[in-house]
Design an enzyme around this catalytic site. Structure first.
Site, mmCIF file in Angstrom:
data_model
loop_
_atom_site.group_PDB
_atom_site.id
_atom_site.type_symbol
_atom_site.label_atom_id
_atom_site.label_comp_id
_atom_site.label_asym_id
_atom_site.label_seq_id
_atom_site.Cartn_x
_atom_site.Cartn_y
_atom_site.Cartn_z
ATOM 1 N N HIS A 1 0.823 -1.204 0.000
ATOM 2 C CA HIS A 1 0.000 0.000 0.000
ATOM 3 C C HIS A 1 0.861 1.258 0.000
ATOM 4 O O HIS A 1 0.450 2.295 -0.540
ATOM 5 C CB HIS A 1 -0.950 -0.010 1.190
ATOM 6 C CG HIS A 1 -2.093 -0.940 1.023
ATOM 7 N ND1 HIS A 1 -2.811 -1.448 2.085
ATOM 8 C CD2 HIS A 1 -2.651 -1.495 -0.085
ATOM 9 C CE1 HIS A 1 -3.762 -2.260 1.636
ATOM 10 N NE2 HIS A 1 -3.678 -2.295 0.319
ATOM 11 N N HIS B 1 -4.596 -5.705 -11.046
ATOM 12 C CA HIS B 1 -3.278 -5.231 -10.637
ATOM 13 C C HIS B 1 -2.212 -5.465 -11.709
ATOM 14 O O HIS B 1 -1.447 -4.553 -12.046
ATOM 15 C CB HIS B 1 -2.860 -5.893 -9.318
ATOM 16 C CG HIS B 1 -3.462 -5.251 -8.111
ATOM 17 N ND1 HIS B 1 -4.500 -5.825 -7.416
ATOM 18 C CD2 HIS B 1 -3.188 -4.084 -7.498
ATOM 19 C CE1 HIS B 1 -4.831 -5.040 -6.395
ATOM 20 N NE2 HIS B 1 -4.064 -3.971 -6.431
#
Length: 419
Positions: free
Chosen positions: A255, A390
């Site tokens: 993150h 992703h």
């Protein structure tokens, strides 16, 4: 804001690397087509098959719709119908026709009738990309998503997203999450482009100011993930369930990389819109990247980025997840474009070499989603291969400018191509 052309030889400028990224994208897309179900898109197994009990999920349907929309915008045949299917599912069986918003699964068959900001951010992202792709039903979906965000999730007082509610919106979870606000930031950048409304860039900056420039900066630029309703950190949250797929204990280096990239997109978007843009966006992005590389990469004697760290920056969950490495490579490419600093070229190549050696599955297709601490394929946290989003974005981002957002940028590139 300045963008730099590196003085050294960069993969970002190498035609062969650009071709490699494009070819890998086509391979990923071909694999993901099998995820189609009557009510949306489901989760594929390791071999690229839908299990017998597969059912449509809002998260995957939204991510697939977003991904397929970007494929269609590029001029790749065979994806228009898939985008339309996703839009229809999000306008139909995945939607709560009575109370508004979206369930986690079609017809809320898993009895999860709560309304999560994380899911609604992806619905907004999917809708914005489908609008950019000019697909039927997309504008109505976008209007609904914006209405729900404005009515229930966005807190003007907090400058951030509320986390979740029960089905009829009468009860709110006493929790605030960095993860849902991160994906809201991503969605808001896309909404700003397709609506030409700068309030989404204002909101995105307010989220970043709180989560990154406030809390992460005070934690050595490692992202604090969990908070109470008053935005006080919950450092022991999920201590007994450290490998949770969405709310793991401690800090999550992946993150940190994802936020670093989003800060650069936000900076570029605000500059492009002629808005006052703080210099700390680029500085914080560099610090996020540098500190998460230092604490996340090769910290247990093996290459790769660990999933989580404790508050003393020791590895807790040592599995390597594919999405983490996708975001690391994408962040390195964004920082390379923004700064021209050769260290980001070094990291960019390192991450792609690792992904090529360990994640890309040339036998059964797509990417392994997870490796164990010894870098062997595993399924302890994420089973199968449900995630196109992703890896697909990881092969797109190095080929696109920092602004506008991806679907809009792809549309502009297709309009400017010679005929």
């Amino acid at each position: 804001m300045d963008t730099f052309q590196p003085a050294f030889s960069s993969w970002l400028n190498a035609p062969a690397h650009q071709q490699w990224l494009a070819a890998e994208g086509l391979r990923l897309l071909a694999f993901a087509k099998a995820s189609k179900l009557p009510d949306g898109f489901g989760n594929l197994d390791e071999k690229g098959q839908l299990p017998a009990n597969a059912h449509a999920e809002t998260m995957n349907t939204a991510r697939m719709t977003h991904s397929f929309a970007m494929a269609h915008i590029q001029g790749l045949p065979g994806f228009a119908e898939l985008v339309d299917h996703g839009v229809q599912a999000l306008n139909g069986p995945l939607k709560d026709a009575k109370h508004g918003g979206w369930f986690a699964t079609a017809h809320h068959r898993d009895d999860n009738t709560g309304k999560a900001a994380y899911l609604h951010a992806f619905v907004a992202l999917a809708a914005s990309s489908a609008v950019a792709a000019q697909r039927p039903g997309a504008q109505a979906l976008l209007d609904d998503a914006i209405h729900i965000i404005d009515t229930h999730f966005w807190s003007e007082e907090e400058g951030a997203m509320r986390e979740s509610f029960n089905r009829d919106w009468s009860e709110e979870e006493a929790y605030r999450g960095a993860n849902s606000n991160m994906h809201a930031t991503e969605a808001f950048l896309a909404l700003a482009d397709v609506t030409d409304d700068h309030r989404w860039l204002v909101r995105a900056q307010r989220i970043v100011e709180r989560v990154i420039h406030g809390h992460a900066a005070a934690n050595d630029y490692l992202v604090v993930e969990h908070f109470d309703r008053d935005w006080q950190p919950l450092r022991e949250y999920n201590h007994d369930n450290p490998a949770d797929g969405f709310r793991p204990y401690g800090t999550t280096p992946g993150h940190g990389f994802e936020w670093a990239r989003l800060l650069l997109h936000l900076e570029a978007a605000r500059v492009r819109a002629g808005m006052l843009t703080p210099g700390w966006l680029a500085t914080d992005a560099q610090k996020l990247f540098d500190h998460n590389c230092r604490h996340g990469w090769n910290v247990d004697g093996a290459p790769g980025i660990v999933y989580t760290l404790d508050w003393d920056n020791r590895a807790v969950v040592r599995h390597r997840l594919h999405w983490t490495h996708c975001e690391a490579s994408a962040a390195a490419s964004a920082l390379l474009k923004r700064t021209g600093d050769e260290q980001y070229e070094t990291w960019y190549r390192l991450f792609w070499e690792f992904c090529d050696s360990h994640f890309i599955d040339r036998c059964d297709g797509s990417w392994h989603h997870e490796l164990d601490p010894q870098n062997r394929p595993s399924a302890d946290i994420w089973a199968g291969k449900p995630d196109l989003y992703h890896a697909w974005q990881a092969v797109l981002i190095p080929r696109l400018p920092l602004a506008p957002s991806m679907a809009t940028a792809l549309g502009q590139l297709s309009q400017s191509a010679p005929v």
